[in-house]
Design a protein around this motif. Structure first.
Motif, PDB file in Angstrom:
ATOM      1  N   ARG A 184     -21.605 -44.168  29.606  1.00 53.92           N
ATOM      2  CA  ARG A 184     -20.730 -45.193  29.925  1.00 53.92           C
ATOM      3  C   ARG A 184     -19.392 -45.378  29.649  1.00 53.92           C
ATOM      4  NH1 ARG A 184     -25.436 -50.071  29.957  1.00 53.92           N
ATOM      5  NH2 ARG A 184     -27.027 -48.937  30.371  1.00 53.92           N
ATOM      6  N   LEU A 185     -19.131 -45.388  28.134  1.00 57.59           N
ATOM      7  CA  LEU A 185     -17.597 -44.995  28.282  1.00 57.59           C
ATOM      8  C   LEU A 185     -17.135 -44.001  29.147  1.00 57.59           C
ATOM      9  CD1 LEU A 185     -15.533 -44.729  25.996  1.00 57.59           C
ATOM     10  CD2 LEU A 185     -16.219 -43.407  24.754  1.00 57.59           C
ATOM     11  N   ILE A 186     -17.502 -42.166  29.617  1.00 60.63           N
ATOM     12  CA  ILE A 186     -16.697 -41.279  29.958  1.00 60.63           C
ATOM     13  C   ILE A 186     -16.984 -42.323  31.773  1.00 60.63           C
ATOM     14  CG2 ILE A 186     -17.060 -39.264  31.206  1.00 60.63           C
ATOM     15  CD1 ILE A 186     -18.184 -38.263  28.268  1.00 60.63           C
ATOM     16  N   ALA A 187     -17.871 -42.625  32.909  1.00 60.22           N
ATOM     17  CA  ALA A 187     -18.023 -43.665  33.416  1.00 60.22           C
ATOM     18  C   ALA A 187     -16.941 -44.478  34.057  1.00 60.22           C
ATOM     19  CB  ALA A 187     -19.745 -43.655  34.114  1.00 60.22           C
ATOM     20  N   LEU A 205     -13.932 -44.804  32.076  1.00 56.85           N
ATOM     21  CA  LEU A 205     -13.367 -44.569  32.007  1.00 56.85           C
ATOM     22  C   LEU A 205     -12.166 -43.726  33.748  1.00 56.85           C
ATOM     23  CD1 LEU A 205     -12.385 -43.114  27.921  1.00 56.85           C
ATOM     24  CD2 LEU A 205     -11.357 -44.972  28.682  1.00 56.85           C
ATOM     25  N   VAL A 206     -12.945 -43.159  33.505  1.00 57.62           N
ATOM     26  CA  VAL A 206     -12.889 -42.184  34.823  1.00 57.62           C
ATOM     27  C   VAL A 206     -12.112 -43.234  35.586  1.00 57.62           C
ATOM     28  CG1 VAL A 206     -14.245 -40.376  36.913  1.00 57.62           C
ATOM     29  CG2 VAL A 206     -14.128 -40.324  34.181  1.00 57.62           C
ATOM     30  N   LEU A 207     -13.800 -44.038  36.490  1.00 56.65           N
ATOM     31  CA  LEU A 207     -13.287 -45.426  37.226  1.00 56.65           C
ATOM     32  C   LEU A 207     -12.146 -45.826  36.789  1.00 56.65           C
ATOM     33  CD1 LEU A 207     -16.978 -46.144  37.978  1.00 56.65           C
ATOM     34  CD2 LEU A 207     -15.825 -44.540  39.235  1.00 56.65           C
ATOM     35  N   VAL A 208     -11.261 -46.623  35.934  1.00 56.30           N
ATOM     36  CA  VAL A 208     -10.761 -47.306  35.760  1.00 56.30           C
ATOM     37  C   VAL A 208      -9.310 -46.711  36.230  1.00 56.30           C
ATOM     38  CG1 VAL A 208      -9.058 -48.276  33.447  1.00 56.30           C
ATOM     39  CG2 VAL A 208     -11.127 -48.660  33.690  1.00 56.30           C
ATOM     40  N   ALA A 209      -9.383 -44.684  35.868  1.00 56.10           N
ATOM     41  CA  ALA A 209      -8.444 -44.334  35.818  1.00 56.10           C
ATOM     42  C   ALA A 209      -8.068 -44.043  37.631  1.00 56.10           C
ATOM     43  CB  ALA A 209      -8.157 -42.461  35.307  1.00 56.10           C
ATOM     44  N   ALA A 210      -9.290 -43.699  38.517  1.00 55.38           N
ATOM     45  CA  ALA A 210      -9.446 -44.372  39.621  1.00 55.38           C
ATOM     46  C   ALA A 210      -8.453 -45.314  40.389  1.00 55.38           C
ATOM     47  CB  ALA A 210     -10.612 -43.647  39.969  1.00 55.38           C
ATOM     48  N   PRO A 260     -13.238 -36.980  44.141  1.00 50.80           N
ATOM     49  CA  PRO A 260     -13.113 -35.423  43.855  1.00 50.80           C
ATOM     50  C   PRO A 260     -13.438 -35.746  42.338  1.00 50.80           C
ATOM     51  CG  PRO A 260     -12.069 -34.622  45.239  1.00 50.80           C
ATOM     52  CD  PRO A 260     -12.218 -35.801  45.568  1.00 50.80           C
ATOM     53  N   MET A 261     -12.039 -36.848  42.103  1.00 48.98           N
ATOM     54  CA  MET A 261     -12.274 -36.619  40.768  1.00 48.98           C
ATOM     55  C   MET A 261     -12.553 -38.238  40.150  1.00 48.98           C
ATOM     56  SD  MET A 261      -8.722 -38.795  38.865  1.00 48.98           S
ATOM     57  CE  MET A 261      -9.442 -40.163  38.735  1.00 48.98           C
ATOM     58  N   ALA A 262     -13.322 -38.726  41.041  1.00 50.89           N
ATOM     59  CA  ALA A 262     -14.041 -39.895  40.767  1.00 50.89           C
ATOM     60  C   ALA A 262     -15.915 -39.402  40.432  1.00 50.89           C
ATOM     61  CB  ALA A 262     -14.155 -41.166  40.991  1.00 50.89           C
ATOM     62  N   MET A 263     -16.032 -38.421  41.574  1.00 46.58           N
ATOM     63  CA  MET A 263     -17.355 -37.798  41.439  1.00 46.58           C
ATOM     64  C   MET A 263     -17.332 -37.073  40.182  1.00 46.58           C
ATOM     65  SD  MET A 263     -19.451 -39.178  43.596  1.00 46.58           S
ATOM     66  CE  MET A 263     -18.330 -40.745  43.698  1.00 46.58           C
ATOM     67  N   GLY A 264     -16.554 -35.599  39.954  1.00 46.58           N
ATOM     68  CA  GLY A 264     -16.349 -34.913  38.756  1.00 46.58           C
ATOM     69  C   GLY A 264     -16.905 -35.924  37.751  1.00 46.58           C
ATOM     70  N   GLY A 265     -16.329 -36.837  37.489  1.00 43.96           N
ATOM     71  CA  GLY A 265     -16.443 -38.306  36.642  1.00 43.96           C
ATOM     72  C   GLY A 265     -17.479 -38.175  35.799  1.00 43.96           C
ATOM     73  N   LEU A 266     -18.342 -39.086  37.234  1.00 41.81           N
ATOM     74  CA  LEU A 266     -19.386 -39.673  37.480  1.00 41.81           C
ATOM     75  C   LEU A 266     -20.812 -38.285  36.767  1.00 41.81           C
ATOM     76  CD1 LEU A 266     -19.337 -42.118  40.341  1.00 41.81           C
ATOM     77  CD2 LEU A 266     -19.422 -42.426  37.509  1.00 41.81           C
ATOM     78  N   ALA A 267     -20.354 -36.877  37.765  1.00 44.80           N
ATOM     79  CA  ALA A 267     -21.731 -36.185  37.096  1.00 44.80           C
ATOM     80  C   ALA A 267     -21.322 -35.665  35.788  1.00 44.80           C
ATOM     81  CB  ALA A 267     -21.073 -35.065  38.072  1.00 44.80           C
ATOM     82  N   LEU A 268     -19.836 -35.885  35.418  1.00 38.39           N
ATOM     83  CA  LEU A 268     -19.829 -35.608  33.927  1.00 38.39           C
ATOM     84  C   LEU A 268     -20.515 -36.648  32.993  1.00 38.39           C
ATOM     85  CD1 LEU A 268     -18.051 -34.347  31.349  1.00 38.39           C
ATOM     86  CD2 LEU A 268     -16.559 -35.615  31.002  1.00 38.39           C
ATOM     87  N   ALA A 269     -20.049 -38.086  33.089  1.00 34.80           N
ATOM     88  CA  ALA A 269     -20.871 -38.983  32.536  1.00 34.80           C
ATOM     89  C   ALA A 269     -22.505 -38.833  32.529  1.00 34.80           C
ATOM     90  CB  ALA A 269     -20.835 -40.329  32.957  1.00 34.80           C
TER      91      ALA A 269
END
Length: 74
Positions: free
Chosen positions: A10-13, A15-20, A41-50
């Motif tokens: 959840r932290l990674i998700a 952070l990625v969405l805040v960055a987007a 792609p950055m958001a989808m990759g970040g959510l996949a990583l999360a």
């Protein structure tokens, strides 16, 4: 405040969405020229990583819980 367990997925998700969001905010303010298809792609990759981190965290916690319950049964 009640303590809760740390959830790195959840932290990674977050952070990625805040960055987007910050990138879109900078684009709206005219500070940067951002193509709309660069953030997707950055958001989808970040959510996949999360999701992957969340699954690994769940597996590790389940394994620890099973080990503790197995040792207490002996």
């Amino acid at each position: 405040m009640r303590r809760h367990e740390f959830q790195p997925g959840r932290l990674i998700a977050g952070l990625v969405l805040v960055a987007a969001g910050v990138l879109y905010l900078l684009d709206a303010a005219g500070e940067t020229d951002l193509a709309w298809f660069a953030v997707i792609p950055m958001a989808m990759g970040g959510l996949a990583l999360a999701a992957l981190v969340g699954l690994v965290t769940y597996a590790v916690r389940r394994d620890r819980r099973d080990q503790i319950s197995a040792s207490s049964e002996k």
